[in-house]
Design an enzyme around this catalytic site. Structure first.
Site, mmCIF file in Angstrom:
data_model
loop_
_atom_site.group_PDB
_atom_site.id
_atom_site.type_symbol
_atom_site.label_atom_id
_atom_site.label_comp_id
_atom_site.label_asym_id
_atom_site.label_seq_id
_atom_site.Cartn_x
_atom_site.Cartn_y
_atom_site.Cartn_z
ATOM 1 N N PRO A 226 34.737 39.807 42.988
ATOM 2 C CA PRO A 226 34.856 40.831 43.768
ATOM 3 C C PRO A 226 35.824 40.688 44.879
ATOM 4 C CG PRO A 226 32.634 41.116 42.954
ATOM 5 C CD PRO A 226 33.178 39.507 42.892
ATOM 6 N N ASP B 233 57.262 46.384 30.372
ATOM 7 C CA ASP B 233 56.029 46.541 30.523
ATOM 8 C C ASP B 233 55.964 47.747 31.850
ATOM 9 O OD1 ASP B 233 54.114 43.591 30.227
ATOM 10 O OD2 ASP B 233 54.436 45.267 29.017
ATOM 11 N N ARG C 120 49.608 37.462 26.583
ATOM 12 C CA ARG C 120 50.750 38.024 26.027
ATOM 13 C C ARG C 120 52.105 37.930 26.414
ATOM 14 N NH1 ARG C 120 52.023 42.490 29.006
ATOM 15 N NH2 ARG C 120 52.781 43.937 27.221
ATOM 16 N N GLU D 167 24.901 36.266 42.725
ATOM 17 C CA GLU D 167 25.560 36.430 43.993
ATOM 18 C C GLU D 167 26.904 35.599 43.827
ATOM 19 O OE1 GLU D 167 23.453 39.235 44.098
ATOM 20 O OE2 GLU D 167 24.714 39.118 45.838
HETATM 21 C C1 LIG Z 1 33.615 32.196 44.359
HETATM 22 O O1 LIG Z 1 33.300 33.132 43.573
HETATM 23 C C2 LIG Z 1 32.171 33.623 42.965
HETATM 24 O O2 LIG Z 1 31.391 33.209 43.383
HETATM 25 C C3 LIG Z 1 32.268 34.620 41.895
HETATM 26 O O3 LIG Z 1 31.054 35.200 41.973
HETATM 27 C C4 LIG Z 1 30.741 36.264 41.158
HETATM 28 C C5 LIG Z 1 29.662 37.086 41.195
HETATM 29 C C6 LIG Z 1 29.161 38.302 40.652
HETATM 30 C C7 LIG Z 1 30.118 38.646 39.618
HETATM 31 C C8 LIG Z 1 31.441 38.016 39.412
HETATM 32 C C9 LIG Z 1 32.546 38.528 38.646
HETATM 33 O O4 LIG Z 1 33.613 39.231 38.902
HETATM 34 C C10 LIG Z 1 33.836 40.543 39.468
HETATM 35 O O5 LIG Z 1 32.630 41.179 39.755
HETATM 36 C C11 LIG Z 1 35.126 41.087 39.825
HETATM 37 C C12 LIG Z 1 35.950 40.338 39.535
HETATM 38 N N1 LIG Z 1 36.879 41.360 39.971
HETATM 39 N N2 LIG Z 1 36.455 42.383 40.177
HETATM 40 C C13 LIG Z 1 34.995 42.372 39.940
HETATM 41 C C14 LIG Z 1 31.850 36.815 40.068
#
Ligand SMILES: COC(=O)COc1cccc(COC(=O)c2cn[nH]c2)c1
Length: 242
Positions: free
Chosen positions: A88, A172, A157, A115
């Site tokens: 996120p 697209d 795609r 997390e």
């Molecule tokens: C260094 O990166 C990380 O640690 C990623 O960790 C996480 C933790 C919880 C959830 C996620 C999945 O991605 C999303 O929620 C997401 C992607 N796009 N919109 C929402 C990933």
């Protein structure tokens, strides 16, 4: 292109084997390998997470396990890879991102949960390959797997041979910076609703004009930000009505 996905829920990636993408894999247009992160744990509990330094809610994914997993996955093929981590907190994933990645020989997706993954995993990887932390939208999922399905589909795609009719990839939504307008097919009238006359007129110029007007109208209504982002010369005099 080779695609690797590392996750604690390999089953979540099963849809990659379906339909168009499944056929592209069978045809060898793209290779997909899904790996269970727990294969690189060594303890009886197969722990992949631990409490966060500095306190706070939830758990953080352990760097040692991810480090060993990525080392092994990367070593499995000599092609240079781009590491993609859905989060996120990432930069927005857009059609332009998919276009850029479609030129890569290899994409390795790391699916975070809890997390997130210990930041040192990303920082250490960035010292030896391109790494993108990307977001597919402003909401929080439970893990990266669903985001990987989205991004793999958007990229695959665009690969030669994957889509039946390649032209549609060029035309697209977003390819001209506007949203796609409405589409219609038979029957001519359905539940009292008819297809716009111009589309049956055979006048290709009028049809193209009508379609662009509908795209401009829809973009102005739903995504004024896209309209504002268009380069000045992208709109001709007829367009400026919107
Ligand atoms: C260094 O990166 C990380 O640690 C990623 O960790 C996480 C933790 C919880 C959830 C996620 C999945 O991605 C999303 O929620 C997401 C992607 N796009 N919109 C929402 C990933």
């Amino acid at each position: 292109m080779r695609i690797d996905v590392v996750t604690i829920f390999p089953g979540y990636l099963a849809p990659l084997r379906e339909a168009l993408l499944g056929r592209a894999i069978e045809a060898g247009l793209v290779e997909v390998a899904v790996h269970d992160l727990r294969d690189w744990t060594h303890d009886v509990h197969q722990a992949v997470d631990d409490a966060p330094y500095g306190g706070g809610p939830g758990m953080v994914m352990k760097p040692q396990v991810w480090g060993e997993a990525l080392d092994a996955v990367l070593a499995a093929d000599e092609r240079p890879a781009r590491l993609v981590v859905p989060t996120p907190a990432g930069r927005p994933f857009r059609q332009s991102t998919a276009q850029a990645w479609a030129g890569e020989q290899r994409l390795v997706f790391a699916c975070g949960r809890y997390e997130g993954i210990d930041q040192r995993v990303v920082d250490e990887a960035a010292a030896r390959m391109p790494v993108d932390e990307v977001s597919i939208g402003d909401y929080v999922l439970v893990g990266g797997e669903v985001a990987v399905l989205v991004m793999v589909e958007a990229v695959a795609r665009l690969l030669p041979g994957v889509l039946g009719n390649p032209v549609s990839a060029e035309q697209d939504s977003f390819s001209d910076g506007l949203l796609e307008g409405p589409a219609y097919t038979r029957p001519l009238t359905w539940r009292g609703l008819s297809v716009p006359e111009v589309l049956r007129s055979g006048h290709h110029g009028a049809i193209a004009r009508w379609r662009r007007d509908r795209a401009l109208e829809r973009t102005a209504d739903r995504r004024p930000d896209l309209l504002a982002a268009l380069p000045a010369d992208a709109l001709d005099a007829a367009d400026r009505a919107f």
